[in-house]
Design a protein around this motif. Structure first.
Motif, PDB file in Angstrom:
ATOM      1  N   VAL A   1       6.566   9.560  -1.357  1.00  0.00           N
ATOM      2  CA  VAL A   1       6.830  11.004  -1.341  1.00  0.00           C
ATOM      3  C   VAL A   1       8.115  11.311  -2.094  1.00  0.00           C
ATOM      4  N   GLY A   2       8.106  12.415  -2.817  1.00  0.00           N
ATOM      5  CA  GLY A   2       9.266  12.795  -3.621  1.00  0.00           C
ATOM      6  C   GLY A   2      10.398  13.347  -2.765  1.00  0.00           C
TER       7      GLY A   2
ATOM      8  N   ILE B   1       0.864  -1.181   0.000  1.00  0.00           N
ATOM      9  CA  ILE B   1       0.000   0.000   0.000  1.00  0.00           C
ATOM     10  C   ILE B   1       0.899   1.230   0.000  1.00  0.00           C
ATOM     11  N   PHE B   2       0.666   2.112  -0.970  1.00  0.00           N
ATOM     12  CA  PHE B   2       1.432   3.350  -1.031  1.00  0.00           C
ATOM     13  C   PHE B   2       0.549   4.501  -0.566  1.00  0.00           C
ATOM     14  N   ARG B   3       1.084   5.305   0.354  1.00  0.00           N
ATOM     15  CA  ARG B   3       0.368   6.516   0.772  1.00  0.00           C
ATOM     16  C   ARG B   3       1.024   7.694   0.053  1.00  0.00           C
ATOM     17  N   ALA B   4       0.360   8.149  -1.013  1.00  0.00           N
ATOM     18  CA  ALA B   4       1.013   9.090  -1.928  1.00  0.00           C
ATOM     19  C   ALA B   4       0.748  10.550  -1.596  1.00  0.00           C
ATOM     20  N   SER B   5       1.799  11.364  -1.740  1.00  0.00           N
ATOM     21  CA  SER B   5       1.638  12.814  -1.795  1.00  0.00           C
ATOM     22  C   SER B   5       1.174  13.146  -3.225  1.00  0.00           C
ATOM     23  N   TYR B   6       1.252  14.395  -3.659  1.00  0.00           N
ATOM     24  CA  TYR B   6       0.807  14.718  -5.020  1.00  0.00           C
ATOM     25  C   TYR B   6       1.684  14.039  -6.054  1.00  0.00           C
ATOM     26  N   ILE B   7       1.026  13.314  -6.948  1.00  0.00           N
ATOM     27  CA  ILE B   7       1.757  12.664  -8.040  1.00  0.00           C
ATOM     28  C   ILE B   7       1.692  13.610  -9.231  1.00  0.00           C
TER      29      ILE B   7
END
Ligand SMILES: NC(=O)c1ccc[n+]([C@@H]2O[C@H](COP(=O)([O-])OP(=O)(O)OC[C@H]3O[C@@H](n4cnc5c(N)ncnc54)[C@H](OP(=O)(O)O)[C@@H]3O)[C@@H](O)[C@H]2O)c1
Length: 287
Positions: free
Chosen positions: A206-207, A141-147
């Motif tokens: 997150v980047g 499961i990935f909890r993404a910031s803005y892609i």
């Protein structure tokens, strides 16, 4: 290059992340089958489904190596509630994996989701995560910031505001985020399919760069002279609640939430080089 010759199904295949991840994986040797409500001209075949519950689906993707579940929404309405789209369709995705004998599921959740959240969108994402965690499937499961990438929703909003010659910054603009390039997201999803160290993990996606919204907008403008309107949060919420403006109610809540994750942790797990947001900008592919 990944090149593992595996069969992978993607739900939400016509969405921003789905079409990019699908095209990237297809280019790198995976056999991709998209699942979507409409047939679109993607770089991989699409099979149609309204809610992932159709019996025939299980036969088409029988024994595939993984399912990437990207159906989701960040604005609910009376017909398509968070519970229906984010939670029930995740339950259906899990059931589909079991019917089809697929053992690996990858899910895109949101940065800031956890069990103490009080935000409706995050609650639905948390409950969706739990459907997966408790499923017995091997999950990532990935909890993404803005892609970000070509045509990501935030860059689209900014381009539209530039066209109308009015940039809107809700609140102070000091809230931060960690944009991550959709190409890097695609690469890491490929790794999560084939590499065991991603098994049964929830990972912040997150980047490498933490950037506040003021700076984000300034850099996005590339020196173009577009008037900036600072909008009080109360006014921004008023617009959102009345269906006006560029941001939804939960977009504003997420902005104000100032959610930050550990890129270092992600980088040490992924063992790959991530592109910085200003490098993506410089390449001209966003603005
Ligand atoms: N983009 C980001 O920055 C970001 C950040 C954090 C998390 N995420 C999550 O990542 C996932 C993909 O995001 P995205 O940016 O690709 O979103 P997107 O462009 O809005 O795509 C979402 C997909 O979900 C499908 N969908 C929505 N409601 C549905 C319904 N009722 N029944 C069936 N399909 C439905 C849409 O299908 P149609 O094409 O048929 O409308 C679309 O293909 C989502 O779960 C999102 O919450 C994204």
């Amino acid at each position: 290059m990944l090149d593992f010759g595996m069969n992978v199904a993607i739900t939400g295949a016509n969405g921003f992340v789905g079409r990019n991840v699908g095209a990237h994986l297809a280019k790198n040797g995976f056999t991709i089958t998209g699942i979507a409500r409409k047939a679109k001209d993607e770089k991989f075949p699409i099979i149609l489904s309204e809610d992932l519950a159709e019996a025939r689906l299980g036969n088409v993707i029988q024994n595939y190596d993984a399912l990437i579940h990207l159906i989701g929404q960040g604005r609910q309405n009376v017909r398509d509630t968070y519970e229906k789209v984010n939670v029930s369709l995740t339950r259906n995705a899990v059931a589909l994996c079991k019917r089809a004998g697929i053992k690996k599921i990858i899910y895109m959740s949101g940065l800031g989701v956890d069990k103490s959240t009080t935000l409706g969108y995050f609650i639905s994402k948390y409950n969706a995560e739990q459907e997966i965690v408790k499923s017995g499937l091997d999950y990532t499961i990935f909890r993404a910031s803005y892609i970000v990438g070509k045509d990501d929703p935030l860059s689209k909003t900014l381009r539209e505001q530039i066209r109308k010659r009015k940039i809107i910054i809700p609140g102070s603009g000091n809230y931060r985020f960690q944009p991550i390039f959709v190409g890097d997201v695609s690469e890491i999803i490929g790794k999560a399919i084939v590499e065991k160290r991603f098994s049964n993990k929830i990972i912040d996606l997150v980047g490498p760069q933490i950037i506040n919204y003021n700076l984000f907008v300034k850099k996005f403008l590339h020196g173009r002279n577009v008037p900036i309107q600072r909008l009080d949060f109360e006014d921004a919420y008023h617009d959102a609640l009345h269906g006006k403006g560029s941001f939804g109610v939960d977009d504003l809540a997420i902005m104000a939430g100032d959610y930050i994750g550990s890129h270092k942790k992600l980088a040490s797990l992924a063992k790959m080089k991530f592109i910085r947001w200003d490098e993506i900008l410089k390449s001209g592919s966003l603005s």
